[in-house]
Design a protein around this motif. Structure first.
Motif, PDB file in Angstrom:
ATOM      1  N   PRO A  24      12.790  42.823  27.045  1.00  0.00           N
ATOM      2  CA  PRO A  24      12.050  43.798  26.195  1.00  0.00           C
ATOM      3  C   PRO A  24      10.824  44.603  26.877  1.00  0.00           C
ATOM      4  CG  PRO A  24      11.324  41.493  25.620  1.00  0.00           C
ATOM      5  CD  PRO A  24      12.783  41.516  26.303  1.00  0.00           C
ATOM      6  N   GLY A  25      10.248  45.503  26.381  1.00  0.00           N
ATOM      7  CA  GLY A  25       8.909  46.174  27.124  1.00  0.00           C
ATOM      8  C   GLY A  25       7.820  45.305  26.797  1.00  0.00           C
ATOM      9  N   GLU A  26       6.817  45.459  27.617  1.00  0.00           N
ATOM     10  CA  GLU A  26       5.574  44.746  27.530  1.00  0.00           C
ATOM     11  C   GLU A  26       5.086  45.118  26.170  1.00  0.00           C
ATOM     12  OE1 GLU A  26       2.954  45.558  30.412  1.00  0.00           O
ATOM     13  OE2 GLU A  26       4.253  44.641  32.293  1.00  0.00           O
ATOM     14  N   GLU A  27       4.967  46.299  25.674  1.00  0.00           N
ATOM     15  CA  GLU A  27       4.279  46.886  24.356  1.00  0.00           C
ATOM     16  C   GLU A  27       4.957  46.006  23.283  1.00  0.00           C
ATOM     17  OE1 GLU A  27       1.337  48.043  23.608  1.00  0.00           O
ATOM     18  OE2 GLU A  27       1.138  48.006  26.094  1.00  0.00           O
ATOM     19  N   GLU A  28       6.380  45.826  23.314  1.00  0.00           N
ATOM     20  CA  GLU A  28       7.133  45.198  22.252  1.00  0.00           C
ATOM     21  C   GLU A  28       6.744  43.671  22.340  1.00  0.00           C
ATOM     22  OE1 GLU A  28      11.972  44.504  21.082  1.00  0.00           O
ATOM     23  OE2 GLU A  28      11.474  45.445  22.644  1.00  0.00           O
ATOM     24  N   ILE A  29       6.521  43.042  23.246  1.00  0.00           N
ATOM     25  CA  ILE A  29       6.442  41.748  23.412  1.00  0.00           C
ATOM     26  C   ILE A  29       5.073  41.597  22.785  1.00  0.00           C
ATOM     27  CG2 ILE A  29       5.906  39.649  24.720  1.00  0.00           C
ATOM     28  CD1 ILE A  29       7.936  40.819  26.885  1.00  0.00           C
ATOM     29  N   ARG A  30       4.059  42.353  23.238  1.00  0.00           N
ATOM     30  CA  ARG A  30       2.664  42.005  22.679  1.00  0.00           C
ATOM     31  C   ARG A  30       2.457  42.198  20.961  1.00  0.00           C
ATOM     32  NH1 ARG A  30       1.680  45.577  27.100  1.00  0.00           N
ATOM     33  NH2 ARG A  30       0.347  44.564  28.706  1.00  0.00           N
ATOM     34  N   ALA A  31       3.679  43.103  20.589  1.00  0.00           N
ATOM     35  CA  ALA A  31       3.555  43.418  19.152  1.00  0.00           C
ATOM     36  C   ALA A  31       4.335  42.281  18.250  1.00  0.00           C
ATOM     37  CB  ALA A  31       4.370  44.566  18.753  1.00  0.00           C
ATOM     38  N   ARG A  32       4.900  41.246  19.011  1.00  0.00           N
ATOM     39  CA  ARG A  32       5.656  40.347  18.142  1.00  0.00           C
ATOM     40  C   ARG A  32       4.639  39.312  17.853  1.00  0.00           C
ATOM     41  NH1 ARG A  32      11.209  39.529  21.623  1.00  0.00           N
ATOM     42  NH2 ARG A  32      12.161  41.835  21.341  1.00  0.00           N
ATOM     43  N   PRO A  33       4.450  38.782  16.611  1.00  0.00           N
ATOM     44  CA  PRO A  33       3.389  37.870  16.427  1.00  0.00           C
ATOM     45  C   PRO A  33       3.919  36.255  16.808  1.00  0.00           C
ATOM     46  CG  PRO A  33       3.774  39.000  14.403  1.00  0.00           C
ATOM     47  CD  PRO A  33       4.918  39.491  15.415  1.00  0.00           C
ATOM     48  N   LYS A  34       3.188  35.367  17.148  1.00  0.00           N
ATOM     49  CA  LYS A  34       3.559  34.257  17.878  1.00  0.00           C
ATOM     50  C   LYS A  34       3.776  33.113  16.722  1.00  0.00           C
ATOM     51  CE  LYS A  34       1.298  32.696  21.463  1.00  0.00           C
ATOM     52  NZ  LYS A  34       0.332  32.274  22.473  1.00  0.00           N
ATOM     53  N   ARG A  35       4.994  32.464  16.981  1.00  0.00           N
ATOM     54  CA  ARG A  35       5.045  31.220  16.144  1.00  0.00           C
ATOM     55  C   ARG A  35       4.104  30.290  15.822  1.00  0.00           C
ATOM     56  NH1 ARG A  35      10.128  28.527  18.282  1.00  0.00           N
ATOM     57  NH2 ARG A  35       9.641  26.841  16.975  1.00  0.00           N
ATOM     58  N   TRP A  36       3.722  29.964  14.636  1.00  0.00           N
ATOM     59  CA  TRP A  36       2.594  29.042  14.474  1.00  0.00           C
ATOM     60  C   TRP A  36       3.131  27.773  14.565  1.00  0.00           C
ATOM     61  CZ3 TRP A  36      -2.277  28.426  15.068  1.00  0.00           C
ATOM     62  CH2 TRP A  36      -2.912  27.430  14.508  1.00  0.00           C
ATOM     63  N   TYR A  37       4.299  27.369  13.932  1.00  0.00           N
ATOM     64  CA  TYR A  37       4.784  25.899  14.422  1.00  0.00           C
ATOM     65  C   TYR A  37       5.901  25.609  15.328  1.00  0.00           C
ATOM     66  CZ  TYR A  37       2.202  24.417  10.175  1.00  0.00           C
ATOM     67  OH  TYR A  37       1.037  24.057   9.395  1.00  0.00           O
ATOM     68  N   GLY A  38       6.201  24.827  15.953  1.00  0.00           N
ATOM     69  CA  GLY A  38       7.277  24.347  16.928  1.00  0.00           C
ATOM     70  C   GLY A  38       7.916  23.269  16.574  1.00  0.00           C
ATOM     71  N   PRO A  39       7.987  22.236  17.442  1.00  0.00           N
ATOM     72  CA  PRO A  39       8.943  20.959  17.072  1.00  0.00           C
ATOM     73  C   PRO A  39       8.657  20.560  15.578  1.00  0.00           C
ATOM     74  CG  PRO A  39       8.326  20.789  19.232  1.00  0.00           C
ATOM     75  CD  PRO A  39       7.355  22.146  18.777  1.00  0.00           C
ATOM     76  N   SER A  40       9.518  20.368  14.810  1.00  0.00           N
ATOM     77  CA  SER A  40       9.160  19.783  13.486  1.00  0.00           C
ATOM     78  C   SER A  40      10.186  18.710  13.160  1.00  0.00           C
ATOM     79  CB  SER A  40       9.352  20.950  12.450  1.00  0.00           C
ATOM     80  OG  SER A  40       8.536  22.059  12.584  1.00  0.00           O
ATOM     81  N   VAL A  41       9.699  17.818  12.227  1.00  0.00           N
ATOM     82  CA  VAL A  41      10.781  16.695  11.481  1.00  0.00           C
ATOM     83  C   VAL A  41      10.091  16.129  10.250  1.00  0.00           C
ATOM     84  CG1 VAL A  41       9.167  15.025  12.742  1.00  0.00           C
ATOM     85  CG2 VAL A  41      11.620  14.575  12.282  1.00  0.00           C
ATOM     86  N   VAL A  42      11.191  15.908   9.480  1.00  0.00           N
ATOM     87  CA  VAL A  42      10.622  15.026   8.182  1.00  0.00           C
ATOM     88  C   VAL A  42      10.980  13.617   8.323  1.00  0.00           C
ATOM     89  CG1 VAL A  42      11.357  14.801   5.677  1.00  0.00           C
ATOM     90  CG2 VAL A  42      11.115  17.052   6.760  1.00  0.00           C
ATOM     91  N   ASP A  43      10.262  12.962   8.062  1.00  0.00           N
ATOM     92  CA  ASP A  43      10.296  11.369   8.601  1.00  0.00           C
ATOM     93  C   ASP A  43      10.889  10.802   7.220  1.00  0.00           C
ATOM     94  OD1 ASP A  43       8.350  10.696   6.830  1.00  0.00           O
ATOM     95  OD2 ASP A  43       6.985  10.281   8.251  1.00  0.00           O
ATOM     96  N   ASP A  44      11.119   9.219   7.512  1.00  0.00           N
ATOM     97  CA  ASP A  44      11.577   8.477   6.444  1.00  0.00           C
ATOM     98  C   ASP A  44      10.729   8.051   5.210  1.00  0.00           C
ATOM     99  OD1 ASP A  44       9.947   7.124   8.460  1.00  0.00           O
ATOM    100  OD2 ASP A  44      10.740   5.090   7.743  1.00  0.00           O
ATOM    101  N   ARG A  45       9.386   8.535   5.186  1.00  0.00           N
ATOM    102  CA  ARG A  45       8.488   8.600   4.274  1.00  0.00           C
ATOM    103  C   ARG A  45       8.115   9.745   3.399  1.00  0.00           C
ATOM    104  NH1 ARG A  45       4.182   4.020   6.576  1.00  0.00           N
ATOM    105  NH2 ARG A  45       5.422   2.404   7.024  1.00  0.00           N
TER     106      ARG A  45
END
Length: 394
Positions: A281-302
């Motif tokens: 993608p072009g540079e302007e298109e990349i700049r316009a895409r908001p960044k993800r806030w959350y990365g690796p995720s898990v629900v635990d046994d509690r």
């Protein structure tokens, strides 16, 4: 009070708001409306709890960031370059198993790990569409083939003989919706599946979506509810019953911050995609895409949901620390509890009981970053019986 709004109230606030041209003004408007509905301030500072690891051990180089924590204390990771799985204990000792191939106990493209009964380990091979089970010592036990093509695991543990995940389903109309599914481990049969609504039908993001997508990657503990992230992690959408037409609660993450790619991010993305067959993608298109806030995720046994915030997935810059938000899955939906601060860039994690195990990337000044597994004791900060967030020292 908690950052919580009933579904009808949230829809009324967000859909009744005037459309504004500026992304920044829109974000401010949504935040103000949400805070006003909760009776709280529009901008709250959350102080993370700083933790030091109990133990640390080297992890093999890999293109896969899977980590599954076993009850005995070992953390299992994938060594993608050798087509093996390595289960590492806090003392640095490891059990390795697997080899490249398509025979019993071999892998073509191992991508996901599972915690099975009695210390067993499950390995999903996305190229062979096969789930293989191994003993704690690495002995091959059994495999199940015929899983849906492209099946992506969301759970870390086998629940009542099934695992949950998602895959793209091809239907007779030529559509390819992404569906949530529950798979029988012994037979590979799909026991339940559903395509959930588009996130744009449920919430208005304060940062614009660069593509319209259905709710993906529902997290749960096998009790029948599912938690989704929407708007790059701005909202948590919770279905108390996975078969319900409407979600039971929509919660805005109180730690969410609107972010856009830096120039370093733009350059890194361009390098990563330069060989893509559709062209980068072009540079302007990349700049316009908001960044993800959350990365690796898990629900635990509690029934606690853990997610790495401030996520920088493709950045070549390796931060010296990471933040992990924790939400408790209460009877009426997710409740923000606390934020942890740990060393290095977290790329994978799992939680079992009072222990957090994370896979990190560490900048040691060389050409290739170091990968390690760190273990943390969270018993003093993440007790589900304690009400409200725990505060740490800066």
């Amino acid at each position: 009070m908690a950052d919580r709004i009933g579904l009808q109230t949230l829809h009324g606030l967000l859909r009744g708001a005037s459309v504004v041209s500026s992304r920044r003004r829109q974000a401010a408007l949504v935040t103000t409306l949400l805070a006003a509905a909760c009776g709280g301030p529009a901008d709250v500072a959350f102080q993370p709890i700083k933790l030091d690891p109990l133990a640390s051990a080297p992890s093999p180089l890999s293109t896969t960031n899977e980590l599954t924590f076993l009850a005995g204390g070992a953390a299992c990771v994938i060594d993608s370059y050798r087509h093996r799985v390595s289960c590492i204990d806090p003392g640095g000792e490891s059990v390795e198993f697997g080899a490249e191939g398509e025979g019993p106990g071999e892998f073509a493209f191992p991508t996901h790990l599972l915690r099975g009964a009695s210390g067993t380990i499950g390995v999903l091979d996305s190229r062979l569409n096969r789930l293989s089970m191994f003993s704690p010592s690495g002995e091959f036990l059994a495999s199940t083939g015929g899983l849906p093509r492209g099946f992506f695991l969301h759970s870390r543990q086998v629940m009542d003989g099934t695992v949950s995940g998602s895959y793209r389903k091809f239907d007779s109309n030529g559509d390819r919706p992404m569906v949530q599914a529950e798979i029988d481990v012994a037979t590979g049969r799909v026991e339940w599946e559903r395509a959930f609504p588009h996130e744009a039908d449920l919430v208005n993001c304060s940062t614009p979506l660069w593509r319209i997508t259905r709710l993906l990657f529902g997290y749960g503990d096998g009790s029948g509810d599912l938690l989704f992230l929407a708007c790059h992690g701005e909202f948590l959408i919770w279905y108390a019953d996975r078969n319900s037409e409407e979600p039971a609660a929509i919660v805005r993450s109180p730690t969410y911050v609107e972010r856009y790619p830096t120039e370093e991010d733009v350059a890194s993305t361009r390098r990563a995609l330069r060989s893509a067959r559709w062209g980068p993608p072009g540079e302007e298109e990349i700049r316009a895409r908001p960044k993800r806030w959350y990365g690796p995720s898990v629900v635990d046994d509690r029934r606690r949901y853990w997610a790495v915030s401030h996520w920088n997935a493709g950045s070549d810059v390796i931060p010296p620390l990471s933040h992990i938000d924790m939400f408790r899955l209460a009877d009426d939906g997710p409740e923000y509890a606390l934020t942890l601060q740990v060393a290095d860039k977290v790329v994978g994690m799992d939680v079992l009981g009072d222990t957090l195990a994370i896979l990190v990337v560490r900048d040691v000044g060389g050409v290739v970053a170091e990968r390690r597994v760190d273990w943390y004791d969270i018993s003093g900060v993440a007790d589900p019986a304690v009400g409200g967030p725990t505060r740490g020292s800066p």
